[in-house]
Motif scaffolding. Structure first.
Motif, PDB file in Angstrom:
ATOM      1  N   SER A   1       1.131  -0.980  -0.396  1.00  0.00           N
ATOM      2  CA  SER A   1       0.235   0.070   0.411  1.00  0.00           C
ATOM      3  C   SER A   1       1.224   1.163  -0.358  1.00  0.00           C
ATOM      4  N   VAL A   2       0.797   1.782  -0.948  1.00  0.00           N
ATOM      5  CA  VAL A   2       1.938   2.992  -1.042  1.00  0.00           C
ATOM      6  C   VAL A   2       1.071   4.530  -1.517  1.00  0.00           C
ATOM      7  N   TYR A   3       1.763   5.116  -1.518  1.00  0.00           N
ATOM      8  CA  TYR A   3       0.601   6.951  -1.888  1.00  0.00           C
ATOM      9  C   TYR A   3       0.968   6.636  -3.359  1.00  0.00           C
ATOM     10  N   LYS A   4      -0.503   6.869  -3.244  1.00  0.00           N
ATOM     11  CA  LYS A   4      -0.932   7.153  -5.463  1.00  0.00           C
ATOM     12  C   LYS A   4      -0.788   8.472  -6.294  1.00  0.00           C
ATOM     13  N   LYS A   5      -0.512   9.423  -5.862  1.00  0.00           N
ATOM     14  CA  LYS A   5       0.248  10.960  -5.798  1.00  0.00           C
ATOM     15  C   LYS A   5       1.466  10.685  -6.229  1.00  0.00           C
ATOM     16  N   THR A   6       2.235  10.793  -6.985  1.00  0.00           N
ATOM     17  CA  THR A   6       3.680  11.452  -7.581  1.00  0.00           C
ATOM     18  C   THR A   6       3.787  12.322  -7.050  1.00  0.00           C
ATOM     19  N   CYS A   7       4.867  12.995  -6.654  1.00  0.00           N
ATOM     20  CA  CYS A   7       6.268  14.392  -5.552  1.00  0.00           C
ATOM     21  C   CYS A   7       5.586  15.303  -6.915  1.00  0.00           C
ATOM     22  N   ALA A   8       5.295  15.021  -8.342  1.00  0.00           N
ATOM     23  CA  ALA A   8       5.959  15.801 -10.019  1.00  0.00           C
ATOM     24  C   ALA A   8       4.177  16.351  -9.558  1.00  0.00           C
ATOM     25  N   ALA A   9       3.173  15.278  -9.730  1.00  0.00           N
ATOM     26  CA  ALA A   9       1.891  16.554  -9.384  1.00  0.00           C
ATOM     27  C   ALA A   9       1.718  17.179  -7.736  1.00  0.00           C
ATOM     28  N   VAL A  10       1.923  16.556  -6.981  1.00  0.00           N
ATOM     29  CA  VAL A  10       2.313  17.192  -5.682  1.00  0.00           C
ATOM     30  C   VAL A  10       2.685  19.240  -5.712  1.00  0.00           C
ATOM     31  N   ILE A  11       3.993  18.837  -6.786  1.00  0.00           N
ATOM     32  CA  ILE A  11       4.645  20.344  -7.059  1.00  0.00           C
ATOM     33  C   ILE A  11       3.669  20.816  -8.015  1.00  0.00           C
ATOM     34  N   ILE A  12       3.078  20.284  -9.269  1.00  0.00           N
ATOM     35  CA  ILE A  12       1.906  21.080 -10.255  1.00  0.00           C
ATOM     36  C   ILE A  12       1.409  22.107  -9.235  1.00  0.00           C
ATOM     37  N   ASP A  13       0.489  21.143  -8.516  1.00  0.00           N
ATOM     38  CA  ASP A  13      -0.431  21.539  -8.158  1.00  0.00           C
ATOM     39  C   ASP A  13      -0.176  22.421  -7.140  1.00  0.00           C
ATOM     40  N   PHE A  14       0.465  22.279  -6.313  1.00  0.00           N
ATOM     41  CA  PHE A  14       1.323  23.751  -5.956  1.00  0.00           C
ATOM     42  C   PHE A  14       1.847  25.186  -6.298  1.00  0.00           C
ATOM     43  N   VAL A  15       2.045  25.110  -7.179  1.00  0.00           N
ATOM     44  CA  VAL A  15       2.775  25.568  -8.729  1.00  0.00           C
ATOM     45  C   VAL A  15       1.375  26.406  -9.166  1.00  0.00           C
ATOM     46  N   LYS A  16       0.840  25.466  -9.745  1.00  0.00           N
ATOM     47  CA  LYS A  16      -1.026  26.571  -9.709  1.00  0.00           C
ATOM     48  C   LYS A  16      -1.712  26.625  -9.084  1.00  0.00           C
ATOM     49  N   GLN A  17      -1.952  26.535  -7.249  1.00  0.00           N
ATOM     50  CA  GLN A  17      -2.743  27.266  -6.674  1.00  0.00           C
ATOM     51  C   GLN A  17      -1.458  28.730  -6.529  1.00  0.00           C
ATOM     52  N   HIS A  18      -0.938  28.275  -6.262  1.00  0.00           N
ATOM     53  CA  HIS A  18       0.205  29.858  -5.756  1.00  0.00           C
ATOM     54  C   HIS A  18       0.538  30.587  -6.879  1.00  0.00           C
ATOM     55  N   MET A  19       0.260  30.016  -8.474  1.00  0.00           N
ATOM     56  CA  MET A  19      -0.168  31.199  -9.740  1.00  0.00           C
ATOM     57  C   MET A  19      -1.211  32.241  -9.034  1.00  0.00           C
ATOM     58  N   ALA A  20      -2.133  31.221  -8.897  1.00  0.00           N
ATOM     59  CA  ALA A  20      -3.625  32.041  -8.883  1.00  0.00           C
ATOM     60  C   ALA A  20      -3.411  32.910  -8.275  1.00  0.00           C
ATOM     61  N   ILE A  21      -2.883  32.445  -6.803  1.00  0.00           N
ATOM     62  CA  ILE A  21      -2.804  33.464  -5.236  1.00  0.00           C
ATOM     63  C   ILE A  21      -1.979  35.301  -6.640  1.00  0.00           C
ATOM     64  N   ILE A  22      -0.929  34.372  -7.370  1.00  0.00           N
ATOM     65  CA  ILE A  22       0.069  35.727  -7.538  1.00  0.00           C
ATOM     66  C   ILE A  22      -1.019  36.111  -8.951  1.00  0.00           C
ATOM     67  N   ILE A  23      -1.777  35.737  -9.274  1.00  0.00           N
ATOM     68  CA  ILE A  23      -2.771  36.972 -10.512  1.00  0.00           C
ATOM     69  C   ILE A  23      -3.224  37.795  -9.546  1.00  0.00           C
ATOM     70  N   GLY A  24      -3.974  36.932  -8.316  1.00  0.00           N
ATOM     71  CA  GLY A  24      -4.500  37.772  -7.651  1.00  0.00           C
ATOM     72  C   GLY A  24      -3.989  38.944  -7.151  1.00  0.00           C
ATOM     73  N   ILE A  25      -2.921  38.791  -6.960  1.00  0.00           N
ATOM     74  CA  ILE A  25      -2.363  39.946  -6.127  1.00  0.00           C
ATOM     75  C   ILE A  25      -1.757  41.041  -6.990  1.00  0.00           C
ATOM     76  N   ALA A  26      -1.274  40.176  -8.376  1.00  0.00           N
ATOM     77  CA  ALA A  26      -0.988  40.795  -9.460  1.00  0.00           C
ATOM     78  C   ALA A  26      -2.332  42.371  -9.578  1.00  0.00           C
ATOM     79  N   PHE A  27      -3.464  41.863 -10.253  1.00  0.00           N
ATOM     80  CA  PHE A  27      -4.404  42.071 -10.145  1.00  0.00           C
ATOM     81  C   PHE A  27      -5.093  43.518  -9.045  1.00  0.00           C
ATOM     82  N   GLY A  28      -4.802  43.332  -8.180  1.00  0.00           N
ATOM     83  CA  GLY A  28      -5.213  43.866  -6.799  1.00  0.00           C
ATOM     84  C   GLY A  28      -4.379  45.570  -7.560  1.00  0.00           C
ATOM     85  N   LEU A  29      -3.053  44.823  -7.586  1.00  0.00           N
ATOM     86  CA  LEU A  29      -2.082  46.090  -7.359  1.00  0.00           C
ATOM     87  C   LEU A  29      -1.842  46.979  -9.036  1.00  0.00           C
ATOM     88  N   ALA A  30      -2.644  45.638  -9.887  1.00  0.00           N
ATOM     89  CA  ALA A  30      -3.087  46.915 -11.441  1.00  0.00           C
ATOM     90  C   ALA A  30      -4.558  47.717 -11.047  1.00  0.00           C
TER      91      ALA A  30
END
Length: 228
Positions: free
Chosen positions: A179-208
């Motif tokens: 019994s092992v984790y089914k999610k790969t570490c690359a998938a975890v990193i991709i999710d992290f980047v995508k989530q934080h990109m949404a935050i960055i886009i939101g900050i950029a919109f507020g600054l704009a």
């Protein structure tokens, strides 16, 4: 200078004072991180760390914000068309660069997953990597509840000491009776980047939005001030 709105003038000053204050804080903190040995030790920075480039960038950003804030404040209080024009041009260039970066981010966002997977694939098979890399990845697997880099536990080959054992049923899959984790570490990193990109886009919109307000204030005040 009789047609200048006092409300607009002092609103412009207050806006740019906050702008200048933010620049001071960014510059001060980034310089402290750059020169303080204690801070570098606490953050585990060394001369080869990519964080130094980010800190240098923050120093540049803080300096630019301070200069623009100063021009805006002085331009408003002294009713200087020259300073207000310089402020407008500087802020407009930042706004244009920000919009360009946002467009490029939107264009390249679908390619993030492929780029990360391609980068991770270069480290396969994991059994050929040095011991420090393997230990760091095992620690990451434990913390993030993932297994392997791209395909899963098979990335480890026949290495016996792999901490992929999973005890949470909703996160597990069974491979060769384990019994092992089914999610790969690359998938975890991709999710992290995508989530934080949404935050960055939101900050950029507020600054704009703030930048547009600053541009409108400065140009309106510029037009109200009579040329000398």
């Amino acid at each position: 200078m009789a047609g200048v709105s006092k409300c607009l003038k002092y609103s412009m000053f207050f806006f740019n004072f906050l702008f200048w204050l933010c620049g001071c804080i960014i510059l001060g903190v980034s310089i402290w991180l750059r020169v303080s040995k204690e801070a570098q030790k606490e953050l585990q920075l060394d001369q080869t760390s990519g964080m130094y480039s980010a800190i240098d960038l923050l120093i540049a950003v803080g300096s630019i914000i301070m200069v623009l804030g100063f021009l805006g404040c002085c331009g408003a209080m002294r009713e200087s068309r020259c300073m207000l024009l310089l402020f407008f041009i500087g802020l407009f260039l930042i706004f244009a660069l920000q919009i360009t970066a946002g467009i490029l981010g939107a264009v390249y966002k679908p390619k993030i997953e492929k780029e990360i997977n391609d980068t991770m694939s270069k480290h396969l098979p994991l059994k050929n990597q040095d011991l420090n890399f393997q230990k760091a990845l095992e620690k990451f697997q434990q913390e993030q509840k993932c297994c392997g880099l791209v395909t899963g536990i098979s990335d480890w080959g026949d290495l016996p000491a792999v901490t992929c054992s999973c005890e949470a049923p909703n996160l597990c899959t069974t491979v060769s009776g384990r019994s092992v984790y089914k999610k790969t570490c690359a998938a975890v990193i991709i999710d992290f980047v995508k989530q934080h990109m949404a935050i960055i886009i939101g900050i950029a919109f507020g600054l704009a939005v703030i930048e547009i307000v600053g541009l409108a204030f400065s140009m309106t005040l510029y037009c109200q001030i009579e040329g000398k």
